[in-house]
Design a protein around this motif. Structure first.
Motif, mmCIF file in Angstrom:
data_model
loop_
_atom_site.group_PDB
_atom_site.id
_atom_site.type_symbol
_atom_site.label_atom_id
_atom_site.label_comp_id
_atom_site.label_asym_id
_atom_site.label_seq_id
_atom_site.Cartn_x
_atom_site.Cartn_y
_atom_site.Cartn_z
ATOM 1 N N LEU A 150 0.836 -1.188 0.000
ATOM 2 C CA LEU A 150 0.000 0.000 0.000
ATOM 3 C C LEU A 150 0.872 1.240 0.000
ATOM 4 O O LEU A 150 1.906 1.285 0.666
ATOM 5 C CB LEU A 150 -0.906 0.035 1.240
ATOM 6 N N LEU A 151 0.438 2.252 -0.731
ATOM 7 C CA LEU A 151 1.034 3.582 -0.654
ATOM 8 C C LEU A 151 -0.025 4.530 -0.095
ATOM 9 O O LEU A 151 -1.142 4.583 -0.600
ATOM 10 C CB LEU A 151 1.506 4.056 -2.025
ATOM 11 N N LEU A 152 0.347 5.241 0.958
ATOM 12 C CA LEU A 152 -0.566 6.149 1.630
ATOM 13 C C LEU A 152 -0.074 7.576 1.475
ATOM 14 O O LEU A 152 1.109 7.863 1.709
ATOM 15 C CB LEU A 152 -0.668 5.810 3.122
ATOM 16 N N LEU A 153 -0.964 8.456 1.076
ATOM 17 C CA LEU A 153 -0.646 9.878 0.996
ATOM 18 C C LEU A 153 -0.960 10.498 2.345
ATOM 19 O O LEU A 153 -2.120 10.582 2.752
ATOM 20 C CB LEU A 153 -1.459 10.544 -0.120
ATOM 21 N N GLY A 154 0.078 10.915 3.051
ATOM 22 C CA GLY A 154 -0.089 11.397 4.416
ATOM 23 C C GLY A 154 -0.617 12.817 4.480
ATOM 24 O O GLY A 154 -0.477 13.609 3.546
ATOM 25 N N GLU A 155 -1.234 13.139 5.641
ATOM 26 C CA GLU A 155 -1.833 14.460 5.814
ATOM 27 C C GLU A 155 -0.930 15.432 6.548
ATOM 28 O O GLU A 155 -1.060 16.639 6.396
ATOM 29 C CB GLU A 155 -3.157 14.321 6.567
ATOM 30 N N GLY A 156 -0.010 14.927 7.350
ATOM 31 C CA GLY A 156 0.844 15.821 8.118
ATOM 32 C C GLY A 156 1.953 15.045 8.797
ATOM 33 O O GLY A 156 2.079 13.825 8.653
ATOM 34 N N PRO A 157 2.794 15.717 9.570
ATOM 35 C CA PRO A 157 3.964 15.071 10.171
ATOM 36 C C PRO A 157 3.630 13.972 11.172
ATOM 37 O O PRO A 157 4.464 13.102 11.443
ATOM 38 C CB PRO A 157 4.713 16.221 10.849
ATOM 39 N N GLU A 158 2.403 13.968 11.733
ATOM 40 C CA GLU A 158 2.028 12.926 12.693
ATOM 41 C C GLU A 158 1.413 11.702 12.032
ATOM 42 O O GLU A 158 1.159 10.693 12.704
ATOM 43 C CB GLU A 158 1.033 13.483 13.718
ATOM 44 N N THR A 159 1.141 11.760 10.722
ATOM 45 C CA THR A 159 0.425 10.659 10.069
ATOM 46 C C THR A 159 1.131 9.313 10.213
ATOM 47 O O THR A 159 0.488 8.313 10.555
ATOM 48 C CB THR A 159 0.177 10.981 8.588
ATOM 49 N N PRO A 160 2.442 9.190 9.965
ATOM 50 C CA PRO A 160 3.076 7.871 10.104
ATOM 51 C C PRO A 160 2.926 7.272 11.501
ATOM 52 O O PRO A 160 2.672 6.064 11.636
ATOM 53 C CB PRO A 160 4.535 8.143 9.751
ATOM 54 N N ALA A 161 3.056 8.084 12.542
ATOM 55 C CA ALA A 161 2.903 7.568 13.904
ATOM 56 C C ALA A 161 1.465 7.122 14.148
ATOM 57 O O ALA A 161 1.219 6.106 14.816
ATOM 58 C CB ALA A 161 3.314 8.634 14.923
ATOM 59 N N ARG A 162 0.507 7.855 13.619
ATOM 60 C CA ARG A 162 -0.903 7.473 13.781
ATOM 61 C C ARG A 162 -1.199 6.183 13.018
ATOM 62 O O ARG A 162 -1.945 5.325 13.500
ATOM 63 C CB ARG A 162 -1.804 8.607 13.295
ATOM 64 N N VAL A 163 -0.630 6.048 11.821
ATOM 65 C CA VAL A 163 -0.813 4.809 11.051
ATOM 66 C C VAL A 163 -0.215 3.631 11.801
ATOM 67 O O VAL A 163 -0.821 2.553 11.900
ATOM 68 C CB VAL A 163 -0.185 4.952 9.650
ATOM 69 N N ALA A 164 0.984 3.807 12.356
ATOM 70 C CA ALA A 164 1.626 2.730 13.105
ATOM 71 C C ALA A 164 0.778 2.315 14.301
ATOM 72 O O ALA A 164 0.620 1.124 14.585
ATOM 73 C CB ALA A 164 3.021 3.165 13.554
ATOM 74 N N ALA A 165 0.188 3.293 14.996
ATOM 75 C CA ALA A 165 -0.657 2.983 16.148
ATOM 76 C C ALA A 165 -1.903 2.218 15.723
ATOM 77 O O ALA A 165 -2.318 1.259 16.398
ATOM 78 C CB ALA A 165 -1.041 4.271 16.875
ATOM 79 N N LEU A 166 -2.505 2.611 14.630
ATOM 80 C CA LEU A 166 -3.681 1.891 14.132
ATOM 81 C C LEU A 166 -3.328 0.455 13.761
ATOM 82 O O LEU A 166 -4.075 -0.488 14.077
ATOM 83 C CB LEU A 166 -4.290 2.619 12.937
ATOM 84 N N LEU A 167 -2.199 0.268 13.097
ATOM 85 C CA LEU A 167 -1.791 -1.078 12.693
ATOM 86 C C LEU A 167 -1.547 -1.965 13.913
ATOM 87 O O LEU A 167 -1.935 -3.148 13.924
ATOM 88 C CB LEU A 167 -0.539 -0.996 11.827
ATOM 89 N N ARG A 168 -0.932 -1.426 14.929
ATOM 90 C CA ARG A 168 -0.714 -2.217 16.147
ATOM 91 C C ARG A 168 -2.041 -2.601 16.787
ATOM 92 O O ARG A 168 -2.244 -3.758 17.186
ATOM 93 C CB ARG A 168 0.145 -1.421 17.145
ATOM 94 N N GLU A 169 -2.953 -1.639 16.872
ATOM 95 C CA GLU A 169 -4.251 -1.898 17.499
ATOM 96 C C GLU A 169 -5.077 -2.890 16.703
ATOM 97 O O GLU A 169 -5.824 -3.700 17.273
ATOM 98 C CB GLU A 169 -4.997 -0.556 17.648
ATOM 99 N N ALA A 170 -4.950 -2.868 15.371
ATOM 100 C CA ALA A 170 -5.743 -3.730 14.499
ATOM 101 C C ALA A 170 -5.157 -5.122 14.339
ATOM 102 O O ALA A 170 -5.777 -5.981 13.707
ATOM 103 C CB ALA A 170 -5.891 -3.072 13.124
ATOM 104 N N GLY A 171 -3.961 -5.360 14.872
ATOM 105 C CA GLY A 171 -3.343 -6.674 14.747
ATOM 106 C C GLY A 171 -2.474 -6.816 13.519
ATOM 107 O O GLY A 171 -2.286 -7.920 13.000
ATOM 108 N N TRP A 172 -1.888 -5.707 13.076
ATOM 109 C CA TRP A 172 -0.986 -5.711 11.922
ATOM 110 C C TRP A 172 0.352 -5.074 12.286
ATOM 111 O O TRP A 172 0.983 -4.399 11.480
ATOM 112 C CB TRP A 172 -1.634 -4.950 10.757
ATOM 113 N N GLY A 173 0.804 -5.329 13.522
ATOM 114 C CA GLY A 173 2.033 -4.704 14.005
ATOM 115 C C GLY A 173 3.284 -5.136 13.270
ATOM 116 O O GLY A 173 4.295 -4.428 13.273
ATOM 117 N N GLY A 174 3.260 -6.312 12.619
ATOM 118 C CA GLY A 174 4.429 -6.761 11.869
ATOM 119 C C GLY A 174 4.587 -6.087 10.519
ATOM 120 O O GLY A 174 5.579 -6.342 9.807
ATOM 121 N N THR A 175 3.661 -5.212 10.156
ATOM 122 C CA THR A 175 3.734 -4.514 8.865
ATOM 123 C C THR A 175 4.954 -3.600 8.802
ATOM 124 O O THR A 175 5.213 -2.819 9.716
ATOM 125 C CB THR A 175 2.450 -3.687 8.650
ATOM 126 N N ARG A 176 5.685 -3.695 7.704
ATOM 127 C CA ARG A 176 6.839 -2.819 7.499
ATOM 128 C C ARG A 176 6.358 -1.473 6.971
ATOM 129 O O ARG A 176 5.580 -1.403 6.015
ATOM 130 C CB ARG A 176 7.801 -3.444 6.496
#
Length: 412
Positions: A150-176
Motif C-alpha cells: 500500500l502507498l498512503l498519501l499522508g496528511e501531516g507530520p504525525e500521520t506515520p505515527a498514527r498509522v503505526a498505532a492503528l496497525l498495532r491496534e488492528a493486529g498488523w504490528g508486523g507490517t513494514r
C-alpha cells in the motif's frame, strides 16, 4: 488555452524541476494560487504575479476565490500530478457548469506515488494507493490484506505515527512501514521500521508511506469478498449471519459509486460489506434503536468504512429526504405500514430491492410482492455441524425467505 485556468504540478525540486511548458503559464499568470510551501518554490523574478495562499478549509473557498479573480490569468500550483488525488478535481467540481466554466489547462509533474514506486522498485500498477488527506484514518483498515503493498498519501507530520498505532491496534504490528520524505528534492530521506517498533513521533510533512502488510498471528482474517466472519462484528444478536449475508450481497450486486439503503440496519453488516466491495460504494443504514445505531457506527469504523452514514429513526419516516438509492436492503420491520411501498417508490428504474425475513407474516408480504412485481423468491437454509453427545450432527438455523427484484420502468 484561451480563458483556461492553468494547473501546474510542482515537486520538491521546485522551479529547477519544471519543464519549460510548465514554467510558461507560471510566468504569464497575473494570479498565482497555492500552498505557502509551493508558492515559496517560485522565484519572484520569474513569476511576478500576485500570490495568494489557499485558505483553510480549502474546498468551500474555491468558488469564491475563482470568482474574485475572474478575467485574470490564473495559475494554480499543486503537488506532483494535479489530477491524482489533487486540486484538479476540486477545481473542476467548483467551477460549475462544464459547458460554461473555464477549462483547466493541467501540467502534470511526476506524482509522489510514481517517485515512491521508482525508489522501492514496486510496479505502480500492482500497488493500492489510499489518500489519508481529510479522510478518517480508519478507512485504512479495509485495505489491509496479507502480502499487499500500500502507498498512503499522508496528511501531516504525525500521520506515520498514527498509522503505526492503528496497525498495532488492528493486529498488523508486523507490517513494514517506510516513509519517503521530500521525494525528488535535495532533502529526500527514507525512514524504515515495523509498525510494532515505529520510533518517530513526527516526520517531514511532505511524505508518502509505503506499507508491506503483515497480519499478526491470531488476528482475524477478513477477506475481500462478502461474508465476513460473524466474530468481526459487535452485535446483540441482530446480525445477518455470514452465509445469508454473502447470498444477500450477491443479490444486491453492488457496483462502484452506487448507494445502498440498509433499512433496519441491526449491526450494519449489509451496509458495511456493500461498502467494502469498492471504495466508491456508499451506504446509509437506517436503524430505529439508538444503541444499535451507535453500534453500527463502531462496526463501520472497525471494518474500514467509517464513511457509512447512520440515520437513527423508524422507517419509513426516517427515509424521507434521503438521497435516492441504487439498491435497498430490508432486514427488519417489513410489517411496518408503508415500508415496502416507500422503499419501492424510492428506487429508480433498474434499482434493486432485496428483503429477508424469518417470520410467516413477513413472508406473506414478500410472496404478495413477488406475484405483483416478479423477481426471485428463495428460501435459504443453513446447517452447521455441532456436537451431539459424543457424536456430530447438523444444527439448522431458522430458514430465511429472500425476495430480490430489479425495478423495471417507472410505472412498473
Amino acid at each position: 488555452m484561451n480563458g483556461a485556468i492553468s494547473v501546474v504540478g510542482i515537486g520538491a525540486d521546485g522551479w529547477d524541476g519544471l519543464p519549460e511548458s510548465s514554467r510558461r503559464p507560471l510566468r504569464a499568470a497575473e494570479v498565482l494560487i497555492g500552498g505557502p510551501r509551493q508558492l515559496d518554490l517560485l522565484p519572484a523574478g520569474d513569476c511576478p504575479g500576485e500570490r495568494i495562499a489557499w485558505p483553510s478549509p480549502l474546498r468551500p473557498a474555491v468558488p469564491g476565490l475563482l470568482a474574485a479573480h475572474a478575467g485574470r490569468a490564473i495559475a494554480v500550483l499543486a503537488s506532483g500530478d494535479p489530477s491524482f488525488h489533487g486540486i484538479a478535481r476540486t477545481l473542476a467540481e467548483a467551477a460549475g457548469d462544464p459547458e460554461t466554466a473555464p477549462a483547466l489547462d493541467v501540467h502534470p509533474h511526476p506524482s509522489s506515488v510514481s517517485y515512491a514506486c521508482a525508489r522501492l522498485g514496486w510496479p505502480l500498477e500492482a500497488v493500492d494507493t489510499l489518500s489519508l488527506v481529510a479522510r478518517p484514518l480508519d478507512a485504512l483498515r479495509a485495505a489491509l490484506h496479507p502480502g499487499r503493498r500500500l502507498l498512503l498519501l499522508g496528511e501531516g507530520p504525525e500521520t506515520p505515527a498514527r498509522v503505526a498505532a492503528l496497525l498495532r491496534e488492528a493486529g498488523w504490528g508486523g507490517t513494514r512501514i517506510r516513509v519517503l520524505e521530500q521525494l525528488g528534492g535535495p532533502a529526500e530521506r527514507l525512514l524504515d521500521a515495523t509498525a510494532a517498533d515505529w520510533p518517530h513521533a513526527r516526520t517531514d510533512a511532505l511524505h508518502v508511506l509505503a506499507l508491506d502488510c503483515v497480519r499478526d498471528p491470531g488476528t482475524l482474517r477478513l477477506g475481500a469478498a462478502p461474508g465476513l466472519p460473524d466474530e468481526a462484528y459487535e452485535h446483540d444478536g441482530q446480525l445477518t449471519k455470514r452465509y445469508v449475508r454473502a447470498a444477500t450481497l450477491a443479490a444486491l450486486a453492488p457496483a462502484p459509486g452506487e448507494l445502498l439503503w440498509d433499512v433496519g440496519g441491526g449491526s450494519g453488516s449489509i451496509g458495511i460489506e456493500w461498502m467494502r466491495t469498492h471504495r466508491d460504494c456508499r451506504a446509509i443504514a437506517v436503524e430505529r434503536a439508538p444503541e444499535r445505531a451507535a453500534r453500527i457506527t463502531r462496526n463501520a469504523a472497525a471494518l474500514g468504512v467509517p464513511a457509512l452514514r447512520v440515520v437513527t429513526g423508524p422507517a419509513p419516516a426516517a427515509l424521507a429526504g434521503l438521497p435516492a438509492p441504487d439498491a435497498v436492503f430490508i432486514g427488519g420491520g417489513l410489517t411496518a405500514p408503508g415500508l415496502l411501498d416507500a422503499c419501492w417508490d424510492a428506487l429508480p428504474a433498474g434499482g434493486r430491492l432485496v428483503a429477508n425475513t424469518v417470520t410467516l407474516e413477513s413472508e406473506a408480504l414478500l410472496a404478495d410482492r413477488y406475484r405483483r412485481h416478479g423477481g426471485e423468491l428463495v428460501r435459504l437454509a443453513v446447517s452447521v455441524a455441532a456436537p451431539v453427545g459424543g457424536f456430530t450432527g447438523w444444527r439448522t438455523a431458522m430458514p430465511v425467505t429472500q425476495w430480490s427484484v430489479t425495478k423495471g420502468s417507472p410505472e412498473a
